[in-house]
Design an enzyme around this catalytic site. Structure first.
Site, mmCIF file in Angstrom:
data_model
loop_
_atom_site.group_PDB
_atom_site.id
_atom_site.type_symbol
_atom_site.label_atom_id
_atom_site.label_comp_id
_atom_site.label_asym_id
_atom_site.label_seq_id
_atom_site.Cartn_x
_atom_site.Cartn_y
_atom_site.Cartn_z
ATOM 1 N N LYS A 234 0.868 -1.069 -0.026
ATOM 2 C CA LYS A 234 0.026 -0.071 0.130
ATOM 3 C C LYS A 234 0.950 1.056 -0.043
ATOM 4 C CE LYS A 234 -4.507 1.017 0.804
ATOM 5 N NZ LYS A 234 -5.744 0.081 0.206
ATOM 6 N N GLY B 137 -23.243 4.751 4.168
ATOM 7 C CA GLY B 137 -22.301 5.216 2.940
ATOM 8 C C GLY B 137 -22.514 4.701 1.606
ATOM 9 N N VAL B 138 -23.215 5.590 0.782
ATOM 10 C CA VAL B 138 -23.437 5.099 -0.648
ATOM 11 C C VAL B 138 -22.818 6.068 -1.459
ATOM 12 C CG1 VAL B 138 -25.896 4.136 -0.498
ATOM 13 C CG2 VAL B 138 -25.759 6.657 -0.186
ATOM 14 N N GLY B 139 -21.346 5.820 -1.414
ATOM 15 C CA GLY B 139 -20.725 6.378 -2.567
ATOM 16 C C GLY B 139 -20.228 5.377 -3.708
ATOM 17 N N ASN B 140 -18.967 5.561 -4.093
ATOM 18 C CA ASN B 140 -18.728 4.641 -5.146
ATOM 19 C C ASN B 140 -19.266 3.261 -5.119
ATOM 20 O OD1 ASN B 140 -17.634 6.709 -6.775
ATOM 21 N ND2 ASN B 140 -15.450 6.408 -5.806
ATOM 22 N N VAL B 141 -18.726 2.241 -3.926
ATOM 23 C CA VAL B 141 -19.017 1.103 -3.684
ATOM 24 C C VAL B 141 -20.652 1.022 -3.222
ATOM 25 C CG1 VAL B 141 -18.439 -1.198 -2.822
ATOM 26 C CG2 VAL B 141 -17.013 0.477 -3.262
ATOM 27 N N TYR C 89 -23.403 2.868 -3.416
ATOM 28 C CA TYR C 89 -24.133 2.979 -4.353
ATOM 29 C C TYR C 89 -24.728 1.635 -5.287
ATOM 30 C CZ TYR C 89 -26.297 4.062 -8.914
ATOM 31 O OH TYR C 89 -27.397 4.181 -10.008
HETATM 32 P P1 NAD Z 1 -16.434 6.775 -1.564
HETATM 33 O O1 NAD Z 1 -15.798 8.065 -0.717
HETATM 34 O O2 NAD Z 1 -16.955 6.753 -2.821
HETATM 35 O O3 NAD Z 1 -17.771 6.650 -0.638
HETATM 36 C C1 NAD Z 1 -18.014 6.758 1.007
HETATM 37 C C2 NAD Z 1 -19.167 7.225 1.266
HETATM 38 O O4 NAD Z 1 -19.309 7.388 2.548
HETATM 39 C C3 NAD Z 1 -19.561 8.792 0.731
HETATM 40 O O5 NAD Z 1 -20.615 9.046 0.053
HETATM 41 C C4 NAD Z 1 -19.267 9.453 1.988
HETATM 42 O O6 NAD Z 1 -19.910 10.775 2.130
HETATM 43 C C5 NAD Z 1 -19.639 8.656 3.016
HETATM 44 N N1 NAD Z 1 -19.256 8.623 4.399
HETATM 45 C C6 NAD Z 1 -18.188 9.065 4.905
HETATM 46 N N2 NAD Z 1 -18.044 9.090 6.152
HETATM 47 C C7 NAD Z 1 -19.575 8.757 6.555
HETATM 48 C C8 NAD Z 1 -20.113 8.560 7.878
HETATM 49 N N3 NAD Z 1 -19.441 8.837 8.755
HETATM 50 N N4 NAD Z 1 -21.420 8.019 7.927
HETATM 51 C C9 NAD Z 1 -21.992 7.777 6.645
HETATM 52 N N5 NAD Z 1 -21.539 7.954 5.383
HETATM 53 C C10 NAD Z 1 -20.144 8.312 5.219
HETATM 54 O O7 NAD Z 1 -15.759 5.460 -1.317
HETATM 55 P P2 NAD Z 1 -15.732 4.047 -1.821
HETATM 56 O O8 NAD Z 1 -14.901 3.900 -3.193
HETATM 57 O O9 NAD Z 1 -17.239 3.763 -1.797
HETATM 58 O O10 NAD Z 1 -15.391 2.855 -0.651
HETATM 59 C C11 NAD Z 1 -15.908 2.878 0.472
HETATM 60 C C12 NAD Z 1 -15.194 1.933 1.444
HETATM 61 O O11 NAD Z 1 -14.918 0.595 0.971
HETATM 62 C C13 NAD Z 1 -14.011 2.677 1.769
HETATM 63 O O12 NAD Z 1 -13.606 2.407 3.075
HETATM 64 C C14 NAD Z 1 -12.875 1.874 1.116
HETATM 65 O O13 NAD Z 1 -11.664 1.767 1.656
HETATM 66 C C15 NAD Z 1 -13.677 0.497 0.892
HETATM 67 N N6 NAD Z 1 -13.342 -0.286 -0.448
HETATM 68 C C16 NAD Z 1 -13.539 0.236 -1.552
HETATM 69 C C17 NAD Z 1 -13.212 -0.250 -2.851
HETATM 70 C C18 NAD Z 1 -13.456 0.096 -4.101
HETATM 71 O O14 NAD Z 1 -13.294 -0.335 -5.019
HETATM 72 N N7 NAD Z 1 -13.931 1.490 -4.233
HETATM 73 C C19 NAD Z 1 -12.490 -1.442 -2.483
HETATM 74 C C20 NAD Z 1 -12.177 -2.244 -1.364
HETATM 75 C C21 NAD Z 1 -12.478 -1.311 -0.112
#
Ligand code: NAD
Length: 357
Positions: free
Chosen positions: A81, A181-185, A187
């Site tokens: 990492k 949390g409905v960000g990238n994943v 959602y």
């Molecule tokens: P992202 O930033 O797109 O989405 C995270 C969402 O969580 C955002 O919409 C943010 O506003 C919300 N958020 C932040 N703090 C919050 C809280 N306290 N309460 C509620 N919502 C909150 O990130 P992502 O890419 O969707 O990843 C989400 C998690 O999954 C992260 O922990 C990341 O490390 C992990 N992850 C992601 C991937 C990937 O492919 N993107 C792979 C493995 C692990």
């Protein structure tokens, strides 16, 4: 000042690279935990860490997590990492990312980068100007882009295996899923679950993100602190780590935990606490390995969406294998996942030892 070598010794880290570039202001650390199974692949995290030790601890912890993730998912990758110290909103420049790319290149392929918190596929395309040892490169630059859909697909598949164990049926139909949390994943988790008939309750700090899932999937919205107490079948943490802790566990009203966030358990023993409470925990690094599976496809040369999803769907059987081991050895599912990941590495190390005499 933290003593570094005792820490590296304790968890058998291979290499740490401190990267400094005065011109661009880059201050970064690359950690390589283990390359027994292959080159160390892991994201480039960019964050305004409050002090250097926080960045160091984060990169070491995350690099080790990647070793376990690759191992349990049957990938030919090691664990690594990197972290860039600085606010991605104000400090991220082309110059800085390209300097990072040159440091990554100096490792000759031992570490392969990907996107993470604070970086995106466009940043990976910038890094790719300096090195081929990078994944998640933006579509415009010829890569497959953000792997979040694959991660979410793996979360859904893992949920189904956990439901099978908890209820005897893996159907998501009419199940209530509480997504934090409905960000990238998150959602896509909501989308995939909705497509299979699940009802979604969610929370997020972003109004925009919430509006989208409410409009598209009829998701019910709750306040940030209320998500833990939602009466649901699955609690799905998809935002931040450490949410399963002494304070939160008594509030949980779910049968299963399965989300994309890394390091969901605040402490190792919380796996056992959940088990005693009758909550089935899907080990985070197994459940969220779909993105890494896409990255391996990218390293191998070509990302074909259906082939990625087919490989990601193997998470189902792997979750069942973890549950089986946990029952057999009377341990938590978190502990069982660790043992499976460690056993694979040990086996390959032994074979390598025989080869090399
Ligand atoms: P992202 O930033 O797109 O989405 C995270 C969402 O969580 C955002 O919409 C943010 O506003 C919300 N958020 C932040 N703090 C919050 C809280 N306290 N309460 C509620 N919502 C909150 O990130 P992502 O890419 O969707 O990843 C989400 C998690 O999954 C992260 O922990 C990341 O490390 C992990 N992850 C992601 C991937 C990937 O492919 N993107 C792979 C493995 C692990």
């Amino acid at each position: 000042m933290m003593e570094i070598f005792p820490f590296l010794n304790e968890y058998n880290y291979q290499q740490l690279l401190f990267c400094n570039d005065n011109g661009s202001g880059l201050k970064a650390i690359i950690a390589i935990h283990d390359t027994t199974l292959g080159p160390a692949l892991g994201g480039v995290r960019m964050m305004a860490y409050p002090f250097e030790e926080a960045a160091l601890k984060d990169v070491l912890r995350l690099a080790r997590g990647m070793t376990y993730k690759a191992s349990i998912s049957g990938l030919d990758l090691g664990g690594g990492k990197s972290v860039i110290i600085g606010d991605p909103n104000s400090k991220k420049t082309e110059d800085l990312l390209r300097a990072m790319g040159r440091f990554i290149h100096s490792l000759g392929g031992k570490y392969i980068a990907g996107q993470d918190v604070g970086t995106n596929s466009q940043d990976m395309a910038t890094i790719a100007q300096e090195t081929p040892f990078v994944t998640c490169v933006h579509e415009v630059a010829g890569g497959p882009g953000d792997p979040s859909f694959a991660t979410a697909y793996g979360v859904k598949v893992g949920m189904k295996a956990l439901l099978k164990e908890a209820f005897g049926s893996d159907s998501l139909d009419n199940r209530r899923i509480a997504i934090q949390g409905v960000g990238n994943v998150g959602y896509y988790v909501a989308k995939y679950c909705h497509e299979e008939g699940a009802k979604i309750t969610t929370t997020d700090v972003s109004e925009r993100a919430l509006r989208r899932v409410s409009d598209e999937f009829g998701a019910e919205i709750v306040d940030q602190h209320d998500i833990y107490g939602v009466n649901c079948d699955i609690f799905s943490p998809c935002a931040i780590g450490g949410v399963v802790n002494d304070e939160i566990i008594p509030k949980l009203k779910c049968s299963v935990i399965a989300g994309s966030a890394n390091n969901v358990l605040a402490k190792d023993h919380h796996g056992l606490v959940l088990q005693r409470k009758g909550i089935l925990y899907g080990p985070d690094y197994l459940i969220n390995s779909g993105g890494l599976i896409q990255c391996q496809e990218e390293v191998l040369g070509e990302v074909i969406r259906n082939r990625v999803l087919e490989k990601v769907s193997r998470i189902y059987d792997q979750v069942l294998a973890v549950i089986h081991k946990a029952k057999e050895e009377k341990i938590s599912t978190a502990e069982a996942a660790d043992r499976i990941a460690e056993e694979r590495i040990r086996k390959i190390q032994n074979i390598k030892r025989i080869w090399t005499g």
